[in-house]
Design an enzyme around this catalytic site. Sequence first.
Site, PDB file in Angstrom:
ATOM      1  N   LYS A  60       0.836  -1.207   0.000  1.00 24.44           N
ATOM      2  CA  LYS A  60       0.000   0.000   0.000  1.00 24.44           C
ATOM      3  C   LYS A  60       0.878   1.268   0.000  1.00 24.44           C
ATOM      4  O   LYS A  60       2.090   1.191   0.215  1.00 24.44           O
ATOM      5  CB  LYS A  60      -0.921  -0.043   1.221  1.00 24.44           C
ATOM      6  CG  LYS A  60      -1.928  -1.208   1.173  1.00 24.44           C
ATOM      7  CD  LYS A  60      -2.883  -1.168   2.373  1.00 24.44           C
ATOM      8  CE  LYS A  60      -3.897  -2.308   2.299  1.00 24.44           C
ATOM      9  NZ  LYS A  60      -4.880  -2.257   3.415  1.00 24.44           N
TER      10      LYS A  60
ATOM     11  N   TYR B 239     -12.003  -1.542  -3.883  1.00 25.44           N
ATOM     12  CA  TYR B 239     -12.560  -1.803  -2.551  1.00 25.44           C
ATOM     13  C   TYR B 239     -14.090  -1.700  -2.536  1.00 25.44           C
ATOM     14  O   TYR B 239     -14.676  -1.402  -1.487  1.00 25.44           O
ATOM     15  CB  TYR B 239     -11.948  -0.845  -1.527  1.00 25.44           C
ATOM     16  CG  TYR B 239     -10.638  -1.326  -0.925  1.00 25.44           C
ATOM     17  CD1 TYR B 239     -10.548  -2.564  -0.280  1.00 25.44           C
ATOM     18  CD2 TYR B 239      -9.492  -0.537  -0.965  1.00 25.44           C
ATOM     19  CE1 TYR B 239      -9.353  -3.000   0.287  1.00 25.44           C
ATOM     20  CE2 TYR B 239      -8.288  -0.969  -0.389  1.00 25.44           C
ATOM     21  CZ  TYR B 239      -8.238  -2.202   0.238  1.00 25.44           C
ATOM     22  OH  TYR B 239      -7.072  -2.645   0.819  1.00 25.44           O
TER      23      TYR B 239
ATOM     24  N   PHE C 281     -15.335   3.838   6.916  1.00 27.74           N
ATOM     25  CA  PHE C 281     -13.978   4.265   6.567  1.00 27.74           C
ATOM     26  C   PHE C 281     -13.710   4.259   5.063  1.00 27.74           C
ATOM     27  O   PHE C 281     -12.577   4.484   4.628  1.00 27.74           O
ATOM     28  CB  PHE C 281     -12.936   3.392   7.298  1.00 27.74           C
ATOM     29  CG  PHE C 281     -13.105   1.904   7.068  1.00 27.74           C
ATOM     30  CD1 PHE C 281     -12.620   1.304   5.922  1.00 27.74           C
ATOM     31  CD2 PHE C 281     -13.744   1.112   8.011  1.00 27.74           C
ATOM     32  CE1 PHE C 281     -12.768  -0.065   5.704  1.00 27.74           C
ATOM     33  CE2 PHE C 281     -13.895  -0.264   7.801  1.00 27.74           C
ATOM     34  CZ  PHE C 281     -13.405  -0.855   6.645  1.00 27.74           C
TER      35      PHE C 281
ATOM     36  N   ARG D 135      -2.111 -14.069   4.213  1.00 27.47           N
ATOM     37  CA  ARG D 135      -2.770 -13.305   5.288  1.00 27.47           C
ATOM     38  C   ARG D 135      -2.090 -13.566   6.645  1.00 27.47           C
ATOM     39  O   ARG D 135      -2.015 -12.677   7.493  1.00 27.47           O
ATOM     40  CB  ARG D 135      -4.270 -13.616   5.317  1.00 27.47           C
ATOM     41  CG  ARG D 135      -4.980 -12.949   4.116  1.00 27.47           C
ATOM     42  CD  ARG D 135      -6.453 -13.234   4.078  1.00 27.47           C
ATOM     43  NE  ARG D 135      -7.216 -12.597   5.133  1.00 27.47           N
ATOM     44  CZ  ARG D 135      -7.676 -11.351   5.098  1.00 27.47           C
ATOM     45  NH1 ARG D 135      -7.412 -10.574   4.061  1.00 27.47           N
ATOM     46  NH2 ARG D 135      -8.393 -10.872   6.093  1.00 27.47           N
TER      47      ARG D 135
ATOM     48  N   THR E  30      -5.431  -7.060  10.712  1.00 33.32           N
ATOM     49  CA  THR E  30      -5.700  -5.752  10.103  1.00 33.32           C
ATOM     50  C   THR E  30      -5.154  -4.617  10.970  1.00 33.32           C
ATOM     51  O   THR E  30      -4.529  -3.682  10.462  1.00 33.32           O
ATOM     52  CB  THR E  30      -7.229  -5.568   9.932  1.00 33.32           C
ATOM     53  OG1 THR E  30      -7.756  -6.731   9.291  1.00 33.32           O
ATOM     54  CG2 THR E  30      -7.546  -4.331   9.107  1.00 33.32           C
TER      55      THR E  30
ATOM     56  N   ARG F  88       2.541  -6.481   9.243  1.00 34.31           N
ATOM     57  CA  ARG F  88       1.821  -5.355   9.842  1.00 34.31           C
ATOM     58  C   ARG F  88       2.367  -5.009  11.230  1.00 34.31           C
ATOM     59  O   ARG F  88       2.433  -3.837  11.593  1.00 34.31           O
ATOM     60  CB  ARG F  88       0.321  -5.645   9.856  1.00 34.31           C
ATOM     61  CG  ARG F  88      -0.290  -5.477   8.451  1.00 34.31           C
ATOM     62  CD  ARG F  88      -1.675  -6.043   8.377  1.00 34.31           C
ATOM     63  NE  ARG F  88      -2.372  -5.642   7.151  1.00 34.31           N
ATOM     64  CZ  ARG F  88      -3.506  -6.190   6.744  1.00 34.31           C
ATOM     65  NH1 ARG F  88      -4.083  -7.151   7.456  1.00 34.31           N
ATOM     66  NH2 ARG F  88      -4.091  -5.775   5.633  1.00 34.31           N
TER      67      ARG F  88
ATOM     68  N   ASN G 154      -1.926   0.135   6.862  1.00 34.05           N
ATOM     69  CA  ASN G 154      -1.386  -1.127   7.366  1.00 34.05           C
ATOM     70  C   ASN G 154      -0.524  -1.871   6.343  1.00 34.05           C
ATOM     71  O   ASN G 154      -0.410  -3.090   6.371  1.00 34.05           O
ATOM     72  CB  ASN G 154      -2.501  -1.995   7.951  1.00 34.05           C
ATOM     73  CG  ASN G 154      -3.589  -2.302   6.934  1.00 34.05           C
ATOM     74  OD1 ASN G 154      -3.441  -1.988   5.758  1.00 34.05           O
ATOM     75  ND2 ASN G 154      -4.660  -2.939   7.377  1.00 34.05           N
TER      76      ASN G 154
ATOM     77  N   HIS H 145      -1.944  -5.529   1.535  1.00 30.78           N
ATOM     78  CA  HIS H 145      -3.257  -6.121   1.297  1.00 30.78           C
ATOM     79  C   HIS H 145      -3.079  -7.570   0.871  1.00 30.78           C
ATOM     80  O   HIS H 145      -2.097  -7.896   0.204  1.00 30.78           O
ATOM     81  CB  HIS H 145      -3.990  -5.369   0.170  1.00 30.78           C
ATOM     82  CG  HIS H 145      -5.160  -6.130  -0.391  1.00 30.78           C
ATOM     83  ND1 HIS H 145      -6.396  -6.099   0.190  1.00 30.78           N
ATOM     84  CD2 HIS H 145      -5.256  -6.984  -1.445  1.00 30.78           C
ATOM     85  CE1 HIS H 145      -7.216  -6.909  -0.499  1.00 30.78           C
ATOM     86  NE2 HIS H 145      -6.545  -7.442  -1.489  1.00 30.78           N
TER      87      HIS H 145
ATOM     88  N   GLU I 273      -9.739  -9.595  -7.882  1.00 31.61           N
ATOM     89  CA  GLU I 273      -8.651  -8.637  -7.658  1.00 31.61           C
ATOM     90  C   GLU I 273      -7.493  -8.841  -8.641  1.00 31.61           C
ATOM     91  O   GLU I 273      -6.909  -7.870  -9.128  1.00 31.61           O
ATOM     92  CB  GLU I 273      -8.159  -8.759  -6.213  1.00 31.61           C
ATOM     93  CG  GLU I 273      -9.231  -8.297  -5.227  1.00 31.61           C
ATOM     94  CD  GLU I 273      -8.869  -8.518  -3.764  1.00 31.61           C
ATOM     95  OE1 GLU I 273      -7.762  -9.034  -3.480  1.00 31.61           O
ATOM     96  OE2 GLU I 273      -9.682  -8.166  -2.896  1.00 31.61           O
TER      97      GLU I 273
HETATM   98  P1  ATP Z   1      -7.016  -5.939   3.219  1.00 26.30           P
HETATM   99  O1  ATP Z   1      -8.361  -6.199   2.584  1.00 26.30           O
HETATM  100  O2  ATP Z   1      -6.434  -4.598   2.865  1.00 26.30           O
HETATM  101  O3  ATP Z   1      -6.050  -7.068   2.992  1.00 26.30           O
HETATM  102  P2  ATP Z   1      -8.062  -6.844   5.732  1.00 26.30           P
HETATM  103  O4  ATP Z   1      -8.705  -7.923   4.930  1.00 26.30           O
HETATM  104  O5  ATP Z   1      -7.181  -7.232   6.878  1.00 26.30           O
HETATM  105  O6  ATP Z   1      -7.198  -5.901   4.807  1.00 26.30           O
HETATM  106  P3  ATP Z   1     -10.575  -5.416   5.644  1.00 26.30           P
HETATM  107  O7  ATP Z   1     -11.588  -5.578   6.703  1.00 26.30           O
HETATM  108  O8  ATP Z   1     -10.786  -6.090   4.327  1.00 26.30           O
HETATM  109  O9  ATP Z   1      -9.146  -5.836   6.270  1.00 26.30           O
HETATM  110  O10 ATP Z   1     -10.378  -3.858   5.417  1.00 26.30           O
HETATM  111  C1  ATP Z   1      -9.761  -3.362   4.241  1.00 26.30           C
HETATM  112  C2  ATP Z   1      -8.827  -2.241   4.613  1.00 26.30           C
HETATM  113  O11 ATP Z   1      -9.594  -1.139   5.086  1.00 26.30           O
HETATM  114  C3  ATP Z   1      -7.869  -2.544   5.764  1.00 26.30           C
HETATM  115  O12 ATP Z   1      -6.709  -3.233   5.380  1.00 26.30           O
HETATM  116  C4  ATP Z   1      -7.519  -1.146   6.220  1.00 26.30           C
HETATM  117  O13 ATP Z   1      -6.587  -0.504   5.343  1.00 26.30           O
HETATM  118  C5  ATP Z   1      -8.864  -0.460   6.101  1.00 26.30           C
HETATM  119  N1  ATP Z   1      -9.634  -0.544   7.354  1.00 26.30           N
HETATM  120  C6  ATP Z   1     -10.220  -1.642   7.888  1.00 26.30           C
HETATM  121  N2  ATP Z   1     -10.864  -1.355   9.036  1.00 26.30           N
HETATM  122  C7  ATP Z   1     -10.676  -0.030   9.239  1.00 26.30           C
HETATM  123  C8  ATP Z   1     -11.071   0.902  10.243  1.00 26.30           C
HETATM  124  N3  ATP Z   1     -11.818   0.499  11.285  1.00 26.30           N
HETATM  125  N4  ATP Z   1     -10.685   2.181  10.116  1.00 26.30           N
HETATM  126  C9  ATP Z   1      -9.946   2.591   9.059  1.00 26.30           C
HETATM  127  N5  ATP Z   1      -9.526   1.785   8.065  1.00 26.30           N
HETATM  128  C10 ATP Z   1      -9.879   0.494   8.158  1.00 26.30           C
HETATM  129 MG    MG Z   2      -9.838  -7.508   3.146  1.00 27.68          MG
END
Ligand code: ATP
Ligand code: MG
Length: 140
Positions: A9, A49, A57, A85, A91, A102, A112, A115, A126
Amino acid sequence: MERTLSIVKPDGTEKNVIGEVLGRFEKNGINVIALKMVKLTKEDAEGFYAVHRERPFFGSLTDFMSRGPIVVMALEGENAIAKVREIMGATNPEEAAEGTIRKDFASNIEENTVHGSDSPESAEYEINYFFNALELNGAS
Ligand code: ATP
Ligand code: MG
């Protein structure tokens, strides 16, 4: 063999940890099958996304994802989705296990660093969002 999509990212490219992230995948038996650096527009980030569009968010996340270059990579390996993962960590970096990407590099729950796709269906969406057949066929 399973495929997944990972992204370094914008905070990760800013922190100069592209090689570090890639190296952790490679050391764990994950192969890179396609790779490039791109800068998303706000609309590109919203498309990527889209599953999160109702989340509070979403606006902030898509601003963040479009603020600088990212490195997108299609990866392949046994149980690649879960393995990537696991290497990424939770996350929220405060909850991420020791030794995960992370835990080591993320600034907060949004910035973070990395992805990883969360299912075979999202991996396919994706990977095809970023790579065409010509780019992917180089691998096999
Ligand atoms: P990713 O999809 O990026 O691999 P993830 O699967 O661990 O991460 P998701 O729940 O899919 O988490 O959320 C997608 C992304 O949105 C997170 O990686 C983070 O960048 C952002 N995000 C998630 N939760 C929050 C939050 N509560 N506040 C701000 N940003 C958030
Ligand atoms: Mg995700």
